[in-house]
Scaffold this motif. Structure first.
Motif, PDB file in Angstrom:
ATOM      1  N   LEU A 148     -11.715  51.426  69.693  1.00 43.48           N
ATOM      2  CA  LEU A 148     -12.239  50.114  70.060  1.00 43.48           C
ATOM      3  C   LEU A 148     -11.543  49.023  69.267  1.00 43.48           C
ATOM      4  O   LEU A 148     -11.017  49.265  68.178  1.00 43.48           O
ATOM      5  CB  LEU A 148     -13.748  50.035  69.793  1.00 43.48           C
ATOM      6  N   MET A 149     -11.565  47.821  69.808  1.00 43.48           N
ATOM      7  CA  MET A 149     -11.103  46.630  69.107  1.00 43.48           C
ATOM      8  C   MET A 149     -12.288  45.681  69.009  1.00 43.48           C
ATOM      9  O   MET A 149     -12.866  45.289  70.031  1.00 43.48           O
ATOM     10  CB  MET A 149      -9.961  45.960  69.871  1.00 43.48           C
ATOM     11  N   ARG A 150     -12.676  45.346  67.787  1.00 41.97           N
ATOM     12  CA  ARG A 150     -13.815  44.457  67.583  1.00 41.97           C
ATOM     13  C   ARG A 150     -13.302  43.042  67.344  1.00 41.97           C
ATOM     14  O   ARG A 150     -12.484  42.802  66.460  1.00 41.97           O
ATOM     15  CB  ARG A 150     -14.663  44.942  66.410  1.00 41.97           C
ATOM     16  N   VAL A 151     -13.775  42.106  68.152  1.00 39.19           N
ATOM     17  CA  VAL A 151     -13.358  40.712  68.060  1.00 39.19           C
ATOM     18  C   VAL A 151     -14.567  39.888  67.653  1.00 39.19           C
ATOM     19  O   VAL A 151     -15.577  39.869  68.368  1.00 39.19           O
ATOM     20  CB  VAL A 151     -12.795  40.202  69.404  1.00 39.19           C
ATOM     21  N   GLN A 152     -14.471  39.237  66.501  1.00 36.83           N
ATOM     22  CA  GLN A 152     -15.605  38.478  65.994  1.00 36.83           C
ATOM     23  C   GLN A 152     -16.034  37.417  66.999  1.00 36.83           C
ATOM     24  O   GLN A 152     -15.225  36.655  67.512  1.00 36.83           O
ATOM     25  CB  GLN A 152     -15.245  37.823  64.658  1.00 36.83           C
ATOM     26  N   GLY A 153     -17.327  37.391  67.279  1.00 38.53           N
ATOM     27  CA  GLY A 153     -17.873  36.404  68.194  1.00 38.53           C
ATOM     28  C   GLY A 153     -17.736  36.759  69.659  1.00 38.53           C
ATOM     29  O   GLY A 153     -18.251  36.044  70.520  1.00 38.53           O
ATOM     30  N   HIS A 171       7.087  40.120  57.994  1.00 36.88           N
ATOM     31  CA  HIS A 171       6.321  40.586  56.841  1.00 36.88           C
ATOM     32  C   HIS A 171       4.845  40.694  57.217  1.00 36.88           C
ATOM     33  O   HIS A 171       4.392  40.121  58.205  1.00 36.88           O
ATOM     34  CB  HIS A 171       6.498  39.654  55.637  1.00 36.88           C
ATOM     35  N   ALA A 172       4.126  41.466  56.421  1.00 40.17           N
ATOM     36  CA  ALA A 172       2.678  41.616  56.600  1.00 40.17           C
ATOM     37  C   ALA A 172       1.973  40.861  55.484  1.00 40.17           C
ATOM     38  O   ALA A 172       2.487  40.747  54.369  1.00 40.17           O
ATOM     39  CB  ALA A 172       2.283  43.088  56.574  1.00 40.17           C
ATOM     40  N   THR A 173       0.797  40.345  55.785  1.00 38.29           N
ATOM     41  CA  THR A 173       0.044  39.602  54.781  1.00 38.29           C
ATOM     42  C   THR A 173      -1.439  39.678  55.108  1.00 38.29           C
ATOM     43  O   THR A 173      -1.825  40.089  56.207  1.00 38.29           O
ATOM     44  CB  THR A 173       0.502  38.127  54.736  1.00 38.29           C
ATOM     45  N   THR A 174      -2.265  39.303  54.147  1.00 37.89           N
ATOM     46  CA  THR A 174      -3.700  39.217  54.396  1.00 37.89           C
ATOM     47  C   THR A 174      -4.019  37.817  54.912  1.00 37.89           C
ATOM     48  O   THR A 174      -3.306  36.857  54.622  1.00 37.89           O
ATOM     49  CB  THR A 174      -4.498  39.485  53.114  1.00 37.89           C
ATOM     50  N   ALA A 175      -5.087  37.710  55.673  1.00 39.79           N
ATOM     51  CA  ALA A 175      -5.456  36.435  56.286  1.00 39.79           C
ATOM     52  C   ALA A 175      -6.469  35.701  55.421  1.00 39.79           C
ATOM     53  O   ALA A 175      -7.369  36.311  54.848  1.00 39.79           O
ATOM     54  CB  ALA A 175      -6.037  36.677  57.676  1.00 39.79           C
ATOM     55  N   ASP A 176      -6.314  34.367  55.349  1.00 37.11           N
ATOM     56  CA  ASP A 176      -7.339  33.580  54.676  1.00 37.11           C
ATOM     57  C   ASP A 176      -8.497  33.345  55.652  1.00 37.11           C
ATOM     58  O   ASP A 176      -8.464  33.767  56.814  1.00 37.11           O
ATOM     59  CB  ASP A 176      -6.770  32.263  54.148  1.00 37.11           C
ATOM     60  N   GLU A 177      -9.515  32.663  55.184  1.00 36.44           N
ATOM     61  CA  GLU A 177     -10.728  32.500  55.990  1.00 36.44           C
ATOM     62  C   GLU A 177     -10.449  31.747  57.292  1.00 36.44           C
ATOM     63  O   GLU A 177     -10.958  32.112  58.359  1.00 36.44           O
ATOM     64  CB  GLU A 177     -11.789  31.763  55.172  1.00 36.44           C
ATOM     65  N   ARG A 178      -9.622  30.704  57.221  1.00 37.83           N
ATOM     66  CA  ARG A 178      -9.323  29.926  58.430  1.00 37.83           C
ATOM     67  C   ARG A 178      -8.581  30.775  59.454  1.00 37.83           C
ATOM     68  O   ARG A 178      -8.903  30.756  60.645  1.00 37.83           O
ATOM     69  CB  ARG A 178      -8.488  28.696  58.077  1.00 37.83           C
ATOM     70  N   LEU A 179      -7.589  31.534  58.996  1.00 41.28           N
ATOM     71  CA  LEU A 179      -6.805  32.364  59.902  1.00 41.28           C
ATOM     72  C   LEU A 179      -7.663  33.457  60.529  1.00 41.28           C
ATOM     73  O   LEU A 179      -7.549  33.746  61.724  1.00 41.28           O
ATOM     74  CB  LEU A 179      -5.624  32.974  59.145  1.00 41.28           C
ATOM     75  N   ARG A 180      -8.542  34.058  59.731  1.00 45.21           N
ATOM     76  CA  ARG A 180      -9.444  35.079  60.283  1.00 45.21           C
ATOM     77  C   ARG A 180     -10.324  34.492  61.376  1.00 45.21           C
ATOM     78  O   ARG A 180     -10.583  35.132  62.394  1.00 45.21           O
ATOM     79  CB  ARG A 180     -10.321  35.682  59.180  1.00 45.21           C
ATOM     80  N   GLY A 181     -10.777  33.255  61.162  1.00 45.02           N
ATOM     81  CA  GLY A 181     -11.621  32.623  62.166  1.00 45.02           C
ATOM     82  C   GLY A 181     -10.863  32.317  63.447  1.00 45.02           C
ATOM     83  O   GLY A 181     -11.360  32.572  64.547  1.00 45.02           O
TER      84      GLY A 181
END
Length: 245
Positions: free
Chosen positions: A62-67, A183-193
């Motif tokens: 599954l792919m879970r998409v917030q909201g 490159h790979a990176t972690t997302a900040d809060e804005r990008l995650r949203g």
């Protein structure tokens, strides 16, 4: 010989969903029932249903998409790494629908590092756009692009909901030189949203710079949720000419 233990309830829910996907009840890309609907259907607690969905997401089912909910996972679409393709055309070739939201479209003073990439002095004026691309209403790419006004003087006058920046810029002049850095990176809060990503999901980022005969034309950072996109290329070695050194 030890007896097989009965499946726990969350495991039964996983089996139920896997069987439904295998039977075609929910096809790739389709949304499955919500947590609350599954609770009512299966007589389970929210914690139990949540665990089943979380594990199926981790396992790539599954792919879970917030909201938005949980969707049956499709193989991540692959875009070519060594070529410049238009994201709207790539999505259309998969039989899906593309749309774009223009978050920012303005002229701005370039920071020192960005100005240097264009061979300009700090605070030189560049055009900047920030566009969120969707595939079947699921966000798949955040495009952050700087453009030389000398190369595309009418850039800010375009409606990038109906034409992508890439297609517009290619219509002016194809680049003479392209650089891609992945490159790979972690997302900040804005990008995650914006990309509706989970708290621990990684991003796949492609930095693309293009040049024309007169100098640097564009600098783009294309960011994708790692679980929803892949980049790759296939080529023949004979296509590349040997270079000294």
């Amino acid at each position: 010989m030890s007896e097989m233990r009965p499946q726990r309830l969350y495991e039964q829910i996983k089996t139920y969903l896997r069987d439904g996907i295998a039977a075609g009840i929910w096809k790739a890309g389709e949304k499955i029932p919500s947590e609350f609907e599954l609770m009512d259907m299966l007589g389970a607690s929210r914690m139990t249903v949540h665990r089943a969905l979380r594990e199926l997401s981790t396992e790539g089912v599954l792919m879970r998409v917030q909201g938005a909910g949980s969707f049956v996972q499709s193989p991540p679409p692959r875009s070519p790494l060594l070529e410049i393709h238009d994201i709207a055309e790539d999505i259309a070739r998969r039989g899906h629908t593309h749309r774009a939201e223009v978050l920012v479209l303005e002229a701005r003073d370039a920071k020192v590092d960005i100005a240097a990439e264009f061979g300009l002095r700090p605070r030189a004026r560049l055009f900047y756009s920030e566009i969120l691309h969707f595939e079947n209403d699921i966000p798949v790419q955040l495009e952050e692009r700087y453009v030389s006004p000398a190369f595309a003087p009418d850039y800010l006058a375009q409606d990038f909901r109906s034409i992508t920046p890439n297609r517009y810029l290619q219509s002016i002049a194809p680049p003479h030189e392209v650089e891609h850095i992945l490159h790979a990176t972690t997302a900040d809060e804005r990008l995650r949203g914006l990309l509706r990503m989970g708290p621990h999901e990684a991003c796949l980022c492609l930095l693309r710079r293009t040049w024309t005969e007169t100098g640097t034309a564009t600098r783009s950072l294309l960011t994708h949720p790692g679980s929803r996109y892949s980049l790759g290329s296939r080529y023949k070695l004979a296509d590349f000419h040997a270079r000294p050194g």
